[in-house]
Scaffold this active site. Structure first.
Site, short mmCIF file in Angstrom:
data_model
loop_
_atom_site.label_atom_id
_atom_site.label_comp_id
_atom_site.label_asym_id
_atom_site.label_seq_id
_atom_site.Cartn_x
_atom_site.Cartn_y
_atom_site.Cartn_z
N GLY A 11 0.99 -1.21 -0.05
CA GLY A 11 -0.06 0.04 -0.01
C GLY A 11 0.74 1.12 -0.13
O GLY A 11 0.49 2.34 -0.50
N GLU A 28 3.94 4.53 5.85
CA GLU A 28 2.76 3.68 5.63
C GLU A 28 1.62 4.52 4.99
O GLU A 28 1.67 5.78 4.92
CB GLU A 28 2.28 3.08 7.06
CG GLU A 28 0.98 2.54 7.18
CD GLU A 28 1.17 1.15 6.49
OE1 GLU A 28 1.29 1.16 5.07
OE2 GLU A 28 0.74 0.23 7.00
N ASP A 29 1.08 3.82 4.16
CA ASP A 29 -0.43 4.38 3.63
C ASP A 29 -1.25 4.82 4.66
O ASP A 29 -1.73 6.07 4.45
CB ASP A 29 -0.85 3.64 2.60
CG ASP A 29 -1.13 2.33 2.99
OD1 ASP A 29 -1.04 1.99 4.32
OD2 ASP A 29 -1.68 1.36 2.24
N ASP A 79 -5.55 2.65 10.20
CA ASP A 79 -6.80 2.45 10.50
C ASP A 79 -7.23 2.01 11.95
O ASP A 79 -7.20 2.60 12.77
CB ASP A 79 -7.41 1.31 9.41
CG ASP A 79 -8.88 1.10 9.31
OD1 ASP A 79 -9.77 2.07 9.75
OD2 ASP A 79 -9.32 0.01 8.92
N LYS A 119 -7.23 7.15 10.31
CA LYS A 119 -8.75 7.29 10.58
C LYS A 119 -8.73 6.94 11.92
O LYS A 119 -8.76 5.84 12.64
CB LYS A 119 -9.42 5.99 9.88
CG LYS A 119 -9.65 6.01 8.55
CD LYS A 119 -10.62 4.82 8.33
CE LYS A 119 -10.14 4.43 6.68
NZ LYS A 119 -10.66 3.19 6.33
N PHE A 168 -13.99 3.84 3.49
CA PHE A 168 -12.97 2.88 2.89
C PHE A 168 -12.67 3.69 1.65
O PHE A 168 -13.29 3.75 0.68
CB PHE A 168 -13.42 1.54 2.52
CG PHE A 168 -12.48 0.55 2.23
CD1 PHE A 168 -11.74 -0.09 3.27
CD2 PHE A 168 -11.90 0.37 1.05
CE1 PHE A 168 -10.65 -0.70 3.00
CE2 PHE A 168 -11.01 -0.67 0.79
CZ PHE A 168 -10.27 -1.22 1.69
N VAL A 169 -11.05 4.12 1.54
CA VAL A 169 -10.67 4.76 0.66
C VAL A 169 -9.65 4.10 -0.56
O VAL A 169 -9.29 3.05 0.11
CB VAL A 169 -9.93 6.06 0.70
CG1 VAL A 169 -10.95 7.04 1.52
CG2 VAL A 169 -8.84 5.90 2.09
N ARG A 210 -4.79 0.64 -6.94
CA ARG A 210 -3.65 1.18 -6.41
C ARG A 210 -3.07 2.11 -7.37
O ARG A 210 -2.25 3.09 -6.96
CB ARG A 210 -2.55 -0.02 -6.22
CG ARG A 210 -3.07 -0.80 -4.98
CD ARG A 210 -1.84 -1.67 -4.69
NE ARG A 210 -2.29 -2.98 -3.97
CZ ARG A 210 -2.06 -3.12 -2.57
NH1 ARG A 210 -2.09 -2.03 -2.02
NH2 ARG A 210 -2.46 -4.26 -2.10
P1 IMP Z 1 -4.89 -1.44 10.68
O1 IMP Z 1 -4.16 -2.50 10.98
O2 IMP Z 1 -6.30 -1.50 10.72
O3 IMP Z 1 -4.56 -0.36 10.87
O4 IMP Z 1 -4.99 -1.47 8.96
C1 IMP Z 1 -4.00 -1.17 8.17
C2 IMP Z 1 -3.88 -1.52 6.86
O5 IMP Z 1 -5.12 -1.91 6.37
C3 IMP Z 1 -3.38 -0.61 5.79
O6 IMP Z 1 -1.98 -0.76 5.64
C4 IMP Z 1 -4.04 -0.68 4.58
O7 IMP Z 1 -3.34 -1.65 3.80
C5 IMP Z 1 -5.22 -1.36 5.02
N1 IMP Z 1 -6.48 -0.30 5.09
C6 IMP Z 1 -7.19 0.45 6.23
N2 IMP Z 1 -8.06 1.13 5.53
C7 IMP Z 1 -8.04 1.11 4.45
C8 IMP Z 1 -8.77 1.94 3.46
O8 IMP Z 1 -9.59 2.77 3.73
N3 IMP Z 1 -8.77 1.58 2.06
C9 IMP Z 1 -7.64 0.66 1.87
N4 IMP Z 1 -6.85 0.11 2.65
C10 IMP Z 1 -7.07 0.27 4.04
MG MG Z 2 -0.77 -1.31 4.07
#
Ligand code: IMP
Ligand code: MG
Length: 181
Positions: A44, A99-100, A103, A131, A152-153, A165
């Protein structure tokens, strides 16, 4: 056309590039006189990574990791697996993790613990998006592009089922595109 799947555009290509210039300048100021060891979290973050490092006016060493916490849908599975480890020893290096999106924070909370256990000289996190309303694990973001609401983006590295992507902007898909997931 991928454009036809998009419900709305959240950040245009121009807005993203402008924000990255600002982040790059801030990082360049903060790390003055130091070398940066930039760790990108694949896949990502790869698009953001390549633009951000070119906005930093300091020596930057590249490394990448692959961590997986997502299945194929839009919800985190909660467990983190390292699918590709660092290529280099990061002891005494100034780590900038790129990181992208943060979440729930599950992935980055785990990754930061992993990096800290390897004794870098310093460690900071730069994430293009965050987020905050979704957070389950506490993650300190040193450089954040934007905080966004719980939507969700996709685009600019972010995928839905490995698609979108390569869009140069960030948007929200139409409900019908992922509504059956
Ligand atoms: P987390 O562990 O829940 O913080 O998730 C992190 C990962 O989930 C990110 O590095 C993304 O790859 C993916 N992710 C979380 N939210 C989104 C979204 O809105 N769009 C696309 N990928 C997401
Ligand atoms: Mg990621």
């Amino acid at each position: 056309m991928m454009n036809d799947d998009m419900g709305k555009i959240m950040f245009t290509e121009e807005q993203i590039q402008k924000r990255i210039k600002e982040l790059g300048q801030e990082i360049t100021r903060d790390y003055a006189g130091k070398d940066i060891f930039a760790v990108g979290i694949l896949k990502g973050a790869v698009v953001f990574y390549t633009d951000l490092v070119r906005a930093i006016d300091l020596p930057v060493q590249f490394d990448f990791m692959i961590a997986s916490s997502y299945g194929s849908g839009t919800e985190s599975s909660g467990t983190v697996k390292i699918l590709k480890d660092l290529d280099y020893d990061i002891e005494n290096r100034n780590l900038l993790v790129i990181e992208d999106i943060i979440d729930t924070g599950t992935t980055m909370d785990y990754m930061m613990g992993y990096f800290r256990s390897k004794n870098p000289a310093s460690i900071k996190l730069c994430s293009l998006l965050s987020k905050p309303s979704r957070r389950k694990a506490k993650v300190n973001i040193d450089y954040c592009g934007w905080e966004i609401p719980d939507e969700f983006v996709v685009g600019y590295g972010l995928d839905f089922d490995e698609k979108y992507r390569n869009l140069p902007y960030i948007g929200v898909l139409k409900k019908e595109v992922y509504g059956d997931k």
